[in-house]
Enzyme design. Structure first.
Site, mmCIF file in Angstrom:
data_model
loop_
_atom_site.group_PDB
_atom_site.id
_atom_site.type_symbol
_atom_site.label_atom_id
_atom_site.label_comp_id
_atom_site.label_asym_id
_atom_site.label_seq_id
_atom_site.Cartn_x
_atom_site.Cartn_y
_atom_site.Cartn_z
ATOM 1 N N GLY A 1 0.769 -1.259 -0.026
ATOM 2 C CA GLY A 1 -0.033 0.012 -0.144
ATOM 3 C C GLY A 1 0.908 1.127 -0.018
ATOM 4 N N GLN B 1 2.753 9.681 2.157
ATOM 5 C CA GLN B 1 4.110 9.016 2.092
ATOM 6 C C GLN B 1 4.928 9.335 0.722
ATOM 7 O OE1 GLN B 1 2.327 4.930 2.589
ATOM 8 N NE2 GLN B 1 4.450 4.867 3.402
ATOM 9 N N CYS C 1 6.609 -0.430 6.806
ATOM 10 C CA CYS C 1 6.512 0.887 6.146
ATOM 11 C C CYS C 1 7.287 1.282 5.374
ATOM 12 C CB CYS C 1 5.904 1.866 7.416
ATOM 13 S SG CYS C 1 5.227 3.545 6.504
ATOM 14 N N LEU C 2 7.025 1.697 4.273
ATOM 15 C CA LEU C 2 8.167 2.233 3.206
ATOM 16 C C LEU C 2 8.784 3.593 3.890
ATOM 17 C CD1 LEU C 2 6.196 1.930 -0.271
ATOM 18 C CD2 LEU C 2 7.961 0.347 0.883
ATOM 19 N N HIS D 1 -3.659 0.419 7.953
ATOM 20 C CA HIS D 1 -2.333 0.995 8.124
ATOM 21 C C HIS D 1 -2.170 2.116 7.010
ATOM 22 C CE1 HIS D 1 2.064 0.684 8.114
ATOM 23 N NE2 HIS D 1 2.090 1.391 6.908
ATOM 24 N N GLU D 2 -2.696 2.095 6.080
ATOM 25 C CA GLU D 2 -2.641 3.152 5.059
ATOM 26 C C GLU D 2 -3.525 4.409 5.453
ATOM 27 O OE1 GLU D 2 -0.324 3.349 2.926
ATOM 28 O OE2 GLU D 2 0.169 1.083 3.323
ATOM 29 N N HIS E 1 -1.999 6.742 7.902
ATOM 30 C CA HIS E 1 -1.145 7.833 7.351
ATOM 31 C C HIS E 1 -1.982 9.039 6.868
ATOM 32 C CE1 HIS E 1 2.596 6.105 6.804
ATOM 33 N NE2 HIS E 1 2.078 4.906 6.237
#
Length: 184
Positions: free
Chosen positions: A45, A50, A98-99, A140-141, A144
């Site tokens: 995702g 991000q 996470c990226l 999770h997304e 953000h």
């Protein structure tokens, strides 16, 4: 175009993102860039904050997990102006990464089921329910968009133990195959 990933410590990751409308500048290109960036970075995702945009948009592709959960076959979605309206069910723990926090994974506990309202990439409104892995990735997304990172869900003692690693990441002390942006 593959966009740089915004790394832990950058202020955009702590902002509550804003809703957008169909007339958001260069929206079609940005949607395409989000997909390209997520796939290039090996993400499941990716949320707009991000990549440095404080807008309420994220993309997910859970289809690689269809072996464990067959309902995830072809599960690829874009969420615009999303709002989680309900979180229910038993809470369960799973390792998350996470990226924006490269090289760090922690067990995070989240509810098993969610209800969410959102617009898709064609501006069609949806009210859907998700469970299991899909619900986890969406939460999770979605976090953000609320300025929340997965490490915020850790116990206070764990947060203290992670502080040094997070500080190192914010200074660029990590390895990633993708381009990234640090706080100035």
């Amino acid at each position: 175009m593959i966009l740089p990933i915004t790394i832990y410590g950058h202020p955009v990751l702590r902002k509550v993102a804003k809703d957008i409308d169909k007339d958001y500048p260069e929206l079609e290109k940005f949607k395409e860039d989000m997909w390209q960036t997520m796939y290039f970075s090996d993400g499941v995702g990716l949320a707009a904050p991000q990549v440095g945009k404080s807008i309420r948009m994220f993309v997910i592709d859970c289809s690689n997990f269809a072996d464990e959960e067959p309902e995830l076959e072809g599960f690829k979605k874009m969420f615009v102006n999303a709002k989680i309206t309900e979180r229910t069910g038993e809470e369960w723990s799973m390792s998350e990464g996470c990226l924006s926090i490269p090289g760090l994974n922690e067990d995070i506990t989240r509810p098993e089921h969610i209800k969410i309202e959102y617009y898709d990439e064609n501006w069609e409104f949806h009210e859907d329910e998700y469970s299991g892995f899909a619900a986890r990735v969406i939460q999770h997304e979605y976090d953000h968009l609320e300025g929340i990172l997965f490490t915020d869900h850790c116990a206070p003692i764990k947060k203290r133990l992670l502080k040094g690693k997070l500080t190192a990441i914010s200074k660029g002390n990590f390895k990633a195959k993708y381009r990234f942006t640090l706080a100035k």
